[in-house]
Design a protein around this motif. Structure first.
Motif, PDB file in Angstrom:
ATOM      1  N   VAL A  27      85.583  -0.362  66.851  1.00  0.00           N
ATOM      2  CA  VAL A  27      84.330  -1.005  67.220  1.00  0.00           C
ATOM      3  C   VAL A  27      83.841  -1.934  66.118  1.00  0.00           C
ATOM      4  CG1 VAL A  27      83.008   1.031  66.488  1.00  0.00           C
ATOM      5  CG2 VAL A  27      81.979  -0.594  68.040  1.00  0.00           C
ATOM      6  N   GLY A  28      84.137  -1.573  64.846  1.00  0.00           N
ATOM      7  CA  GLY A  28      83.651  -2.384  63.742  1.00  0.00           C
ATOM      8  C   GLY A  28      84.564  -3.539  63.380  1.00  0.00           C
ATOM      9  N   VAL A  30      86.939  -5.171  65.762  1.00  0.00           N
ATOM     10  CA  VAL A  30      87.532  -5.920  66.852  1.00  0.00           C
ATOM     11  C   VAL A  30      86.712  -7.164  67.210  1.00  0.00           C
ATOM     12  CG1 VAL A  30      86.491  -4.885  68.901  1.00  0.00           C
ATOM     13  CG2 VAL A  30      88.927  -5.433  68.883  1.00  0.00           C
ATOM     14  N   GLY A  31      85.479  -7.232  66.704  1.00  0.00           N
ATOM     15  CA  GLY A  31      84.576  -8.326  67.058  1.00  0.00           C
ATOM     16  C   GLY A  31      85.135  -9.727  66.842  1.00  0.00           C
ATOM     17  N   ASP A  34      88.001 -10.590  69.195  1.00  0.00           N
ATOM     18  CA  ASP A  34      87.481 -10.745  70.557  1.00  0.00           C
ATOM     19  C   ASP A  34      86.876 -12.131  70.731  1.00  0.00           C
ATOM     20  OD1 ASP A  34      86.338  -9.671  73.174  1.00  0.00           O
ATOM     21  OD2 ASP A  34      84.516 -10.254  72.087  1.00  0.00           O
ATOM     22  N   ARG A  35      86.122 -12.573  69.718  1.00  0.00           N
ATOM     23  CA  ARG A  35      85.463 -13.868  69.820  1.00  0.00           C
ATOM     24  C   ARG A  35      86.507 -14.984  69.861  1.00  0.00           C
ATOM     25  NH1 ARG A  35      81.962 -13.963  65.497  1.00  0.00           N
ATOM     26  NH2 ARG A  35      80.579 -12.686  66.764  1.00  0.00           N
ATOM     27  N   ARG A  38      88.334 -15.031  73.174  1.00  0.00           N
ATOM     28  CA  ARG A  38      87.458 -15.544  74.228  1.00  0.00           C
ATOM     29  C   ARG A  38      87.412 -17.068  74.183  1.00  0.00           C
ATOM     30  NH1 ARG A  38      83.811 -11.874  76.768  1.00  0.00           N
ATOM     31  NH2 ARG A  38      83.966  -9.941  75.631  1.00  0.00           N
ATOM     32  N   THR A  57      87.907   3.418  71.812  1.00  0.00           N
ATOM     33  CA  THR A  57      87.757   2.958  73.200  1.00  0.00           C
ATOM     34  C   THR A  57      87.389   1.484  73.263  1.00  0.00           C
ATOM     35  OG1 THR A  57      85.431   3.554  73.350  1.00  0.00           O
ATOM     36  CG2 THR A  57      87.016   5.230  74.026  1.00  0.00           C
ATOM     37  N   VAL A  58      86.668   0.987  72.246  1.00  0.00           N
ATOM     38  CA  VAL A  58      86.303  -0.431  72.264  1.00  0.00           C
ATOM     39  C   VAL A  58      87.563  -1.277  72.127  1.00  0.00           C
ATOM     40  CG1 VAL A  58      84.987  -2.231  71.101  1.00  0.00           C
ATOM     41  CG2 VAL A  58      84.020   0.045  71.347  1.00  0.00           C
ATOM     42  N   TRP A  61      89.412  -1.100  75.286  1.00  0.00           N
ATOM     43  CA  TRP A  61      88.772  -1.937  76.302  1.00  0.00           C
ATOM     44  C   TRP A  61      89.174  -3.405  76.144  1.00  0.00           C
ATOM     45  CZ3 TRP A  61      86.416  -2.191  80.782  1.00  0.00           C
ATOM     46  CH2 TRP A  61      85.770  -3.369  81.112  1.00  0.00           C
ATOM     47  N   VAL A  62      89.176  -3.892  74.870  1.00  0.00           N
ATOM     48  CA  VAL A  62      89.526  -5.290  74.630  1.00  0.00           C
ATOM     49  C   VAL A  62      90.961  -5.548  75.081  1.00  0.00           C
ATOM     50  CG1 VAL A  62      89.900  -7.018  72.835  1.00  0.00           C
ATOM     51  CG2 VAL A  62      87.851  -5.601  72.784  1.00  0.00           C
ATOM     52  N   ARG A  65      91.068  -5.533  78.876  1.00  0.00           N
ATOM     53  CA  ARG A  65      90.442  -6.696  79.482  1.00  0.00           C
ATOM     54  C   ARG A  65      91.327  -7.931  79.358  1.00  0.00           C
ATOM     55  NH1 ARG A  65      86.336  -8.652  76.140  1.00  0.00           N
ATOM     56  NH2 ARG A  65      87.953 -10.159  75.623  1.00  0.00           N
TER      57      ARG A  65
ATOM     58  N   TYR B 113      76.497  -3.536  64.531  1.00  0.00           N
ATOM     59  CA  TYR B 113      77.415  -4.683  64.594  1.00  0.00           C
ATOM     60  C   TYR B 113      76.711  -5.890  65.197  1.00  0.00           C
ATOM     61  CZ  TYR B 113      80.457  -0.753  63.821  1.00  0.00           C
ATOM     62  OH  TYR B 113      80.997   0.383  63.312  1.00  0.00           O
ATOM     63  N   TYR B 127      81.206   0.012  80.460  1.00  0.00           N
ATOM     64  CA  TYR B 127      82.237   1.047  80.611  1.00  0.00           C
ATOM     65  C   TYR B 127      81.802   2.385  80.012  1.00  0.00           C
ATOM     66  CZ  TYR B 127      84.491   1.038  75.924  1.00  0.00           C
ATOM     67  OH  TYR B 127      84.759   1.189  74.597  1.00  0.00           O
ATOM     68  N   ASP B 163      81.702   4.944  69.471  1.00  0.00           N
ATOM     69  CA  ASP B 163      82.939   5.720  69.367  1.00  0.00           C
ATOM     70  C   ASP B 163      82.887   6.673  68.175  1.00  0.00           C
ATOM     71  OD1 ASP B 163      84.154   3.472  71.180  1.00  0.00           O
ATOM     72  OD2 ASP B 163      85.549   5.148  71.115  1.00  0.00           O
TER      73      ASP B 163
END
Lengths: 370, 272
Positions: A27-28, A30-31, A34-35, A38, A57-58, A61-62, A65, B113, B127, B163
């Motif tokens: 989660v910390g 992947v930002g 992801d950007r 995108r 899970t984040v 999810w990426v 998706r 974040y 989700y 998480d």
């Protein structure tokens, strides 16, 4: 929890492109990836995550998706990653995350209509509440033993005695302001002696009782709404009803009666302090000695001014207390409503007090109490 | 491979409110990856213990280490904020009432974040809502529009937003109907297995204890009097433990679990 996430795009000999992700997909971390993805709108046939270390899970999810949007297959997933991807795969939705509001052209008329209806319902409700209160007063008058003396005295203490300090201080200061500002204007005609008339009459007729009503609305009216509202939420009121105790008798009457009784007293007390304030400032700045000021008040202020103030007191008290109790009884749903109703109680009470005060001013002039 | 640090280590904890001593010399170790149930009579300070661990309550004495980080020491530069590594489900859900469920889930994400793309944050919120067993449409609902069970699940979705490695649940099944409670137990177990969570679970629900807890810690007289699996606890001779697990409700819960196991066994045999 360390290491950042990265990606690369490779095209194999057969023309199939692979998006290869690597590093920690958490989660910390992947930002940024992801950007970037995108923005790039990558098309690929395979998403390879063999080089991915930690994943949550984040991250899953990426990955899922990306694969879904590109119609790609996921390769190289570890057991843990595969389990997480399977879990998030089943949770795919595009449901809205805030309620969908109608457009502004629908909303504005709808809100106006709602406010008008609520106003009408509120008026009927207030009148009904007043009626119910009169009925219970009648019941209590028939059976004086049902009067709740303890509650009544307690409320009188809360509404009256506990307000003495703040009402006194406020009135004293208002008295100072009136006398001082009045003197500045009257001095231009050499008529500063009329400061006594101004302060004395204004304090007894208008200011004492009006300022007190506003203060009591803020102190006690709001407290009534909040107390009764909270009791409504915790079902205490329902419990009372099932036991056979009338909330009207147990909660509303002591509060309303206490306020009706205390308001004229507090108003009188406030007027007294306003005059004292005027006398004090006059002694310092107008060379009118303190005792002379008080003696002159007796000469120039007619007794009818006191009556005007005293008549208004119980009426204002009734309005303030009844509005507070009524709004408290209207609380339903959640704690947010308590705050809303409390504000409403204070605003409505002050508004109605000022409207009635204007009415009284005209009325008393017409009947000759000038 | 270095030895895995325990999830929570509590040593010599003391909590007092004025003259009232809630905990005295309380010690407990929670292993990584287990579901530990904490039981105790009303007023034995189960919630106070949880509040002390997550730093809402300053202990009078003792040391608490969570995920290898001492709670009383100021955080080291570069350390990931410990609060982003745990999730807490409070008894009433404690959802922010002015925000929708999805916005509630987004609050911790925004806080920790802020650089995250809003689109990704919305996706995560969606989700997580479904992962917690809520229908997708619940994301746009306000807490006041939800039933008690749904509110708990929404609270769980928020607790899982980052998480976390460690999940605190304060009486998650209290106030739920038996079907809802069983479903919540099932969800907890499932998330524990999928996400590899360590779960610190305060409960009075004997079914929950039998069904999903790996170990149970018993709180009495201000400290942990026993920790272990339910059969291990039954082997001890503390009267309170026996009364708790061997009372009519305790026996019923145990019997229910036996029946369920028997049913699973028989269905497995039929399949074979």
């Amino acid at each position: 929890m360390t290491g950042s996430c990265d990606f690369s795009i490779e095209t194999a000999a057969d023309g199939a492109t692979t998006l290869a992700l690597s590093g920690a997909m958490l989660v910390g971390t992947v930002g940024p990836v992801d950007r970037a993805l995108r923005a790039a709108q990558v098309a690929c046939d395979r998403v390879d995550i063999a080089a991915v270390g930690d994943i949550d899970t984040v991250g899953a999810w990426v990955v899922w998706r990306l694969a879904r949007d590109a119609g790609a297959t996921i390769t190289g997933a570890s057991d843990h990653a595969a389990r997480l991807i399977a879990a998030v795969r089943g949770c795919d939705s595009d449901a809205p995350i805030v309620p969908i509001l109608p457009g502004v052209w629908t909303r504005v008329p709808a809100t106006i209509g709602q406010v008008v209806v609520e106003l009408a319902v509120g008026m009927v409700g207030t009148v009904a509440f007043f009626g119910a209160m009169l009925v219970s007063v009648w019941g209590v008058v028939g059976h004086p033993r049902r009067i709740r003396m303890t509650a009544l005295v307690r409320q009188m203490e809360l509404v009256g005695v506990d307000a003495l300090a703040i009402v006194g201080l406020m009135s004293f200061l208002v008295g100072i302001v009136i006398a001082q500002q009045g003197a500045v204007q009257l001095q231009q005609f050499g008529a500063q002696i009329y400061t006594v008339n101004l302060t004395g009459r204004l304090a007894l007729r208008e200011l004492g009782i009006l300022m007190t009503a506003i203060m009591v609305a803020g102190r006690s009216g709001s407290a009534f709404a909040a107390q009764i509202g909270t009791m409504k939420l915790t079902e205490e009121i329902d419990a009372m009803r099932t036991i056979g105790v009338s909330p009207m008798e147990a909660l509303v009457l002591p509060r309303v009666v206490a306020t009706v009784l205390m308001m004229p007293l507090l108003g009188c007390y406030a007027a007294l302090f306003a005059i004292l304030g005027g006398a004090t400032i006059s002694a310092f700045t107008l060379d009118i000695p303190f005792w002379n000021f008080l003696a002159r008040v007796q000469e120039v202020v007619p007794l009818s001014d006191l009556w005007v103030g005293l008549v208004k007191g119980p009426v204002f008290g009734l309005i303030v207390a009844m509005t507070g109790c009524y709004q408290g009884m209207q609380v339903s749903g959640n704690s947010e409503d308590v705050g809303l109703r409390t504000t409403l109680a204070v605003v409505q009470a002050i508004f109605m007090v000022i409207v009635l005060d204007a009415f009284f001013a005209v009325f008393f002039t017409k009947v000759g109490w000038v | 491979m270095t030895e895995v640090t325990p999830a929570i280590v509590i040593e010599g904890l003391e909590n007092r409110f004025g003259d009232h001593v809630v905990h005295h010399d309380l010690s407990l170790t929670v292993r990584r990856g287990e579901i530990i149930g904490v039981v105790g009579g009303s007023g034995t300070g189960k919630s106070v213990l949880m509040r002390a661990i997550i730093g809402l309550q300053q202990p009078s004495a003792g040391r608490i280490t969570v995920l290898g980080q001492a709670m009383d020491a100021p955080p080291m530069r570069g350390d990931v904020d410990i609060r982003s590594r745990w999730g807490v489900l409070f008894q009433g859900g404690a959802l922010f009432s002015t925000l929708t469920v999805a916005e509630n889930v987004e609050v911790p994400l925004k806080e920790f974040y802020p650089d995250m793309e809003p689109a990704l944050r919305h996706e995560i919120a969606r989700y997580k809502v479904m992962l917690s067993g809520l229908p997708a449409e619940a994301a746009a609902k306000y807490p006041s529009e939800l039933s008690g069970g749904m509110r708990k699940r929404a609270g769980l979705a928020r607790a899982l937003a980052l998480d976390p490695e460690l999940l605190f649940l304060d009486e998650p099944t209290a106030g739920l109907d038996p079907i809802g409670a069983a479903a919540f137990d099932h969800l907890t177990r499932e998330l524990h297995e999928t996400l590899g969570l360590t779960v610190f679970l305060i409960t009075h629900d004997l079914d929950t204890l039998h069904e999903i807890c790996d170990r149970v810690a018993v709180l009495a007289d201000g400290h942990v009097i026993a920790v272990g699996t339910i059969p291990e606890l039954m082997a001890s001779d503390h009267p309170w433990i026996h009364e708790y697990f061997d009372g009519p409700r305790g026996r019923a819960a145990a019997a229910a679990q036996d029946r369920q196991h028997a049913r699973l066994d028989s269905s497995a045999q039929t399949k074979a």
